[in-house]
Design a protein around this motif. Structure first.
Motif, short mmCIF file in Angstrom:
data_model
loop_
_atom_site.label_atom_id
_atom_site.label_comp_id
_atom_site.label_asym_id
_atom_site.label_seq_id
_atom_site.Cartn_x
_atom_site.Cartn_y
_atom_site.Cartn_z
N TRP A 1 25.69 18.87 48.34
CA TRP A 1 25.18 19.81 47.33
C TRP A 1 23.65 19.88 47.39
O TRP A 1 23.07 20.97 47.33
CB TRP A 1 25.63 19.36 45.94
CG TRP A 1 25.07 20.22 44.85
CD1 TRP A 1 25.49 21.46 44.46
CD2 TRP A 1 23.95 19.91 44.00
NE1 TRP A 1 24.72 21.93 43.44
CE2 TRP A 1 23.76 21.01 43.12
CE3 TRP A 1 23.10 18.82 43.89
CZ2 TRP A 1 22.76 21.03 42.16
CZ3 TRP A 1 22.11 18.83 42.94
CH2 TRP A 1 21.95 19.93 42.09
N GLU B 1 22.60 21.94 50.45
CA GLU B 1 22.84 23.38 50.34
C GLU B 1 22.04 24.01 49.21
O GLU B 1 21.58 25.14 49.33
CB GLU B 1 24.34 23.63 50.12
CG GLU B 1 25.19 23.26 51.33
CD GLU B 1 26.63 23.69 51.16
OE1 GLU B 1 27.02 24.08 50.04
OE2 GLU B 1 27.39 23.64 52.16
N ARG B 2 21.87 23.29 48.13
CA ARG B 2 21.20 23.88 46.96
C ARG B 2 19.68 23.89 47.11
O ARG B 2 19.01 24.84 46.72
CB ARG B 2 21.58 23.08 45.71
CG ARG B 2 20.90 23.51 44.41
CD ARG B 2 21.48 24.82 43.89
NE ARG B 2 20.95 25.11 42.58
CZ ARG B 2 19.76 25.68 42.33
NH1 ARG B 2 18.97 26.00 43.36
NH2 ARG B 2 19.39 25.91 41.09
N ARG C 1 30.28 25.26 43.87
CA ARG C 1 29.69 23.97 44.24
C ARG C 1 29.28 23.12 43.04
O ARG C 1 29.19 21.90 43.16
CB ARG C 1 28.50 24.22 45.16
CG ARG C 1 28.90 24.80 46.50
CD ARG C 1 27.71 25.04 47.41
NE ARG C 1 28.12 25.54 48.71
CZ ARG C 1 28.34 26.82 48.99
NH1 ARG C 1 28.19 27.72 48.04
NH2 ARG C 1 28.72 27.18 50.20
N ALA C 2 29.00 23.73 41.91
CA ALA C 2 28.64 22.93 40.74
C ALA C 2 29.85 22.40 39.99
O ALA C 2 29.75 21.41 39.26
CB ALA C 2 27.77 23.76 39.79
#
Length: 401
Positions: free
Chosen positions: A242, A245-246, A370-371
């Protein structure tokens, strides 16, 4: 009881735990590399890891069942010998089916987690040789030793690169690390041999593994499994993914960040023991866990990397404070005869439950939610904390009565 050298039985257990966690940590990293190097597919690697996990769980349950009837020192010596045999067998095997069988019946743990045949036995030894008021502090030190040794073990996974530089190939280098794993098992056996043999009295001659405390152990195992299932949605690999990607976090930045999360988690254990003396074991579990879950939820909603990392560090400082307090509580609310079985039946379901949720989290990642895994983790963990508080706030250990 103290040995002539001034060391107590708990000191030998601590030292053996450090060696074992050091070995488990480098094996968890090297095992997939070894299997891929032998030419096996990622699917076959996953099957070996699963076999190892379930085999360890079954072995841990078995030891919990018989631990009440046999001398704990003798069982620890057998387990240490089994660890040595596992390492030597892994270093000698090259074909898939023998490796799969060794993974299933051996002591290797691909997750470097707490499912281990040693855990219920060590917990029982530590609890029997520690006064009630010192028990939580002892488990805090036990957890701290294991966490720091595991961190060093992770660094030791780079040793094969050094060996390769001396002219050996990668597979031979990893085989030597399996031999080191076996040697550490033998050294651990020497440490366990220093633990005094416990006389078996009439009360402990023919007990059931779980007797008067069966109900509370089952309830605790169910609650702990919910906590572990929730935690599986936020395992370290998914959290790293995460962050990559974030926020486009680099590997070097991630390495530094996860090092510090490990340090904060390790040194939160003695803080947990200090806090438990003042507000109680269950309150310490609940009132440190809930803020850590809130920090996780806020981190995945954070607008910038500094905010996200700060909140995740807050989470790391709080989220593991239940580890020594949970172990201490389980040992406190059962009889001495039931301790090995109680440690087994509350730790194994946790690990099996934790194995189920990462796949669900991965599916959510795959569809770009994703969250959501981290929000689900936070929500379920808060629910677990509230259930634990509601059901066990009045079931106090001896030192709090």
């Amino acid at each position: 009881m103290t040995s002539s050298a001034g060391l107590k039985p708990t000191d030998y257990v601590f030292a053996a735990r450090a060696l074992r966690d050091f070995a488990d940590a480098f094996v968890a990293v090297l095992l997939p590399v070894y299997l891929l190097g032998l030419g096996f597919s990622p699917l076959e690697v996953g099957v070996v890891a699963t076999a190892s996990l379930f085999g360890s769980a079954l072995l841990t349950i078995g030891v919990g069942l018989i631990g009440v009837r046999l001398d704990l020192r003798s069982l620890l010596l057998v387990a240490a010998g089994w660890m040595a045999a596992t390492g030597f067998a892994m270093s000698a095997a090259n074909d898939y089916l023998p490796l799969l069988a060794i993974a299933f019946v051996g002591t290797m743990n691909p997750s470097a987690g707490s499912v281990s045949v040693f855990v219920p036995l060590e917990h029982a030894v530590l609890a029997r040789d520690t006064p009630d008021r010192q028990r939580t502090g002892m488990f805090a030190r036990y957890s701290l030793v294991g966490a720091l040794a595991g961190a060093l073990g992770g660094l030791a996974a780079a040793i094969p690169d050094v060996i390769i530089g001396l002219g050996l190939d990668q597979l031979t280098a990893i085989k030597l690390m399996f031999a080191l794993y076996a040697a550490l098992g033998l050294i651990g056996g020497l440490l366990y041999a220093r633990i005094p043999r416990r006389p078996v009295g009439h009360e402990l001659e023919r007990p059931a593994p779980l007797g008067p405390s069966r109900s509370i152990v089952i309830k605790l195992a169910a609650r702990f499994s919910l906590d572990a299932f929730a935690g599986g949605f936020a395992v370290q690999s998914l959290l790293a993914l995460w962050l990559f990607e974030r926020f486009d976090l680099s590997l070097s930045q991630a390495g530094v960040f996860f090092f510090w999360t490990g340090v904060l988690s390790a040194f939160s254990f003695p803080v947990a023991a200090w806090l438990a003396k003042r507000i109680g074991l269950v309150n310490t579990i609940v009132f440190t866990h809930i803020p850590s879950s809130i920090a996780l939820a806020l981190a995945v909603l954070a607008p910038s990397l500094p905010w996200a990392l700060t909140l995740l560090l807050v989470r790391a400082a709080l989220s593991q404070m239940d580890v020594p307090t949970r172990s201490s509580y389980v040992m406190a609310v059962v009889t001495e005869a039931e301790r090995a079985a109680a440690a087994s039946f509350t730790s194994v379901p946790r690990s099996l439950a934790a194995a189920a949720s990462p796949a669900l989290a991965g599916a959510l990642f795959a569809v770009s939610y994703r969250a959501w895994p981290f929000l689900i983790c936070a929500t379920l963990k808060i629910a677990y904390d509230l259930l634990l508080l509601l059901q066990f706030r009045h079931h106090k250990p001896p030192e709090e009565i």
